[in-house]
Design an enzyme around this catalytic site. Structure first.
Site, PDB file in Angstrom:
ATOM      1  N   PRO A   1       0.814  -1.218   0.000  1.00  0.00           N
ATOM      2  CA  PRO A   1       0.000   0.000   0.000  1.00  0.00           C
ATOM      3  C   PRO A   1       0.851   1.274   0.000  1.00  0.00           C
ATOM      4  CG  PRO A   1      -0.818  -1.592   1.595  1.00  0.00           C
ATOM      5  CD  PRO A   1       0.517  -2.086   1.158  1.00  0.00           C
ATOM      6  N   TYR A   2       1.911   1.248   0.778  1.00  0.00           N
ATOM      7  CA  TYR A   2       2.810   2.416   0.846  1.00  0.00           C
ATOM      8  C   TYR A   2       3.561   2.599  -0.468  1.00  0.00           C
ATOM      9  CZ  TYR A   2       6.702   5.364   2.422  1.00  0.00           C
ATOM     10  OH  TYR A   2       7.639   6.358   2.551  1.00  0.00           O
TER      11      TYR A   2
END
Length: 249
Positions: A157-158
């Site tokens: 996600p990052y």
């Protein structure tokens, strides 16, 4: 030095997320290089004001400016305040960001939305404002991550949010053709900041430190050195993602 003594020859930098971690190191380095610096904060006003006061006490020029990077009205006001204090803007460095880790299969979508609001929308808003305001001869510097190459589990996600920063950077550099403004992004590897260290045990930190051939974690000063290069002498570096990771990737 009072901001009222700023002259048209003084280069001016706005650093988002400038009150801590890598942002603070960038602020300190640019101030040491002679920039007048606007120290941006989202929530930690006291820390940003204290840093600005330290720079002024040392003979530099600095102000603290607050606002949500994902709010275009707030960020327009931040750039307005910077221009009012120093007469213009030459460099915008967007270090502001948040990191939430977890596997794709179980990741909380509320956390995804919150992170992407800051890291993607925020990066876009800052880049948009910078593209409208930075003076010729200036630089726009975003922040990605070496995780776009390292691909460690838990970082999807990052890393996805930072891949968006890379896309914005590479396209904006070409959109600003003829403006004499460079657009690049810095992609740090494991760096000893509170954001990075949060939630990691000693074994994990030691393992990550050993990944680089230089066998240590990066420091905020390591990253600030590269930002200073892009903000100053690197006029022929444009539309690039610079990996600052000690050789991990």
């Amino acid at each position: 030095m009072s901001t009222s003594t700023s002259t048209s020859t003084t280069r001016v930098a706005l650093v988002t997320g400038g009150s801590g971690g890598i942002g603070r190191a960038v602020v300190e380095r640019l101030a040491a290089d002679g920039f007048a610096v606007a120290v941006h904060y989202a929530g930690n006003q006291a820390t940003a004001q204290a840093l600005a006061a330290e720079i002024e006490a040392a003979g530099g020029q600095a102000i603290a400016v607050g606002g949500d990077v994902a709010d275009e009205v707030a960020m327009a006001a931040v750039l307005d305040a910077t221009e009012a204090a120093f007469g213009g803007i030459d460099v915008v460095v967007n270090t502001a960001g948040i990191m939430v880790l977890g596997p794709v299969a179980t990741f909380d979508l509320a956390d995804l939305d919150r992170m992407h609001r800051t890291n993607v929308r925020g990066a876009f808003v800052v880049a948009q404002q910078a593209a409208r305001r930075v003076r010729p001869g200036g630089a726009i510097i975003g922040f990605s991550t070496s995780q776009t190459r390292l691909r460690h589990p838990g970082y999807a996600p990052y890393a996805a949010s930072k891949a968006a920063v890379e896309a914005i950077t590479l396209v904006l550099a070409r959109e600003l053709r003829g403006k004499d403004i460079t657009v690049n992004a810095v992609a740090p590897g494991p760096t000893a900041t509170p954001l990075f260290l949060d939630g990691k045990d000693e074994q994990t930190i030691s393992t990550l430190a050993g990944l680089a051939p230089l066998e240590r974690l990066g420091t905020p000063d390591d990253v600030a050195e590269t930002v200073a290069f892009l903000a100053g002498p690197a006029r022929w570096v444009n539309g690039q993602i610079i990996y600052v990771n000690g050789g991990i990737a």
